[in-house]
Scaffold this active site. Structure first.
Site, short mmCIF file in Angstrom:
data_model
loop_
_atom_site.label_atom_id
_atom_site.label_comp_id
_atom_site.label_asym_id
_atom_site.label_seq_id
_atom_site.Cartn_x
_atom_site.Cartn_y
_atom_site.Cartn_z
N LEU A 105 -18.99 -8.30 49.92
CA LEU A 105 -18.86 -7.42 48.71
C LEU A 105 -18.47 -5.94 49.30
CD1 LEU A 105 -19.35 -7.17 45.52
CD2 LEU A 105 -21.64 -6.53 46.23
N ASP A 106 -17.47 -5.32 48.93
CA ASP A 106 -16.82 -4.33 49.68
C ASP A 106 -17.74 -3.18 49.81
OD1 ASP A 106 -14.42 -5.64 49.67
OD2 ASP A 106 -13.80 -4.73 47.78
N TYR A 107 -17.45 -2.60 50.99
CA TYR A 107 -18.30 -1.39 51.36
C TYR A 107 -18.72 -0.41 50.22
CZ TYR A 107 -19.73 3.07 54.20
OH TYR A 107 -20.45 4.04 54.69
N SER A 109 -18.60 -1.23 46.97
CA SER A 109 -19.22 -1.68 45.75
C SER A 109 -20.54 -2.13 45.80
CB SER A 109 -18.14 -3.12 45.47
OG SER A 109 -17.01 -2.91 45.46
#
Length: 250
Positions: A105-107, A109
């Protein structure tokens, strides 16, 4: 226990996913009986061989753990970060089992992230062939046109390869509208890149659902263990029980 590929052993021992375990092997951080191993095809038997990662000997987990976590923004979805940023593991310092994130899960997000020490479960859940749907809430800097919505649903060029068809629903109109986006793939920064392709930026991005499992009332930084029924439902969805039966019959 029969010999298995090292990346599978590492995943089963709760070190990391198979993909990340392969990176550890190639980086020379894994040894078998005192010898560093860098070949991905190498095998070992955890019941017989001394397998170490960064000098720490591995043992098979006594039981599997499955955790749902609400990842806050500006936290890295890795076990460690070379840049020194906070990782999701900082929220699990008191946990006895050695777990790791399932997928990414992106930084920037936030939202639902699963963690486990079950390597087979993690591998199946992140495999493109499993077609597990992940649902996100997205706040954008503007509204997509009808044509852009069509492109979004059918697929957008990304790094030389078109994205898989996506679900898209406008939830709240306005200058900064909210969309619900559903994906069956999880390429890095995918949703942000898809909106940028349409000339828009993503202000907020939150994953709220993986397959049938919803984030619910979990607050940022909080987590809970999945129930037996939830794990069984995931295993059924991933057809893991059928594969186990087939393996025993061979």
């Amino acid at each position: 226990m029969a010999e298995e590929r090292l990346q599978k052993i590492l995943a089963r021992a709760g070190v990391a996913s198979r993909r990340k375990s392969e990176e550890l092997i190639v980086a020379g951080r894994v040894s078998v009986n005192g010898a560093t191993v860098t070949e991905l095809g190498s095998k070992a038997d955890l019941d017989v061989d001394r397998v170490k990662v960064d000098g720490r000997i591995l043992t098979a987990p006594k039981h599997h753990v499955y955790i749902a976590f609400n990842k806050p923004k500006n936290v890295v979805t890795t076990v460690r970060d070379p840049e020194g940023r906070e990782t999701v593991m900082s929220f699990f310092k008191g946990m006895r089992e050695r777990i790791y994130p399932v997928g990414r899960l992106d930084y920037a997000s936030e939202g639902l992230l699963l963690l486990t020490n079950d390597g087979d479960f993690a591998n199946k859940l992140t495999s493109p062939g499993s077609h597990v749907v992940k649902t996100y809430l997205v706040k954008a800097t503007g509204t997509l046109t009808i044509e852009q919505e069509k492109q979004f649903r059918e697929g957008i060029p990304m790094h030389g390869k078109r994205t898989a068809p996506a679900g898209l629903k406008l939830l709240k109109r306005g200058q900064n509208p909210w969309y619900e986006v559903s994906l069956i793939e999880g390429r890095q920064n995918q949703i942000r890149i898809m909106f940028k392709h349409c000339g828009l930026l993503v202000e907020k991005l939150k994953r709220v659902k993986i397959a049938f499992f919803e984030l619910g009332a979990l607050k940022p930084g909080a987590y809970r263990t999945l129930t037996v029924r939830e794990v069984e439902r995931f295993r059924k969805l991933l057809r893991m029980e059928e594969e186990a039966d087939e393996g025993e019959s061979r």
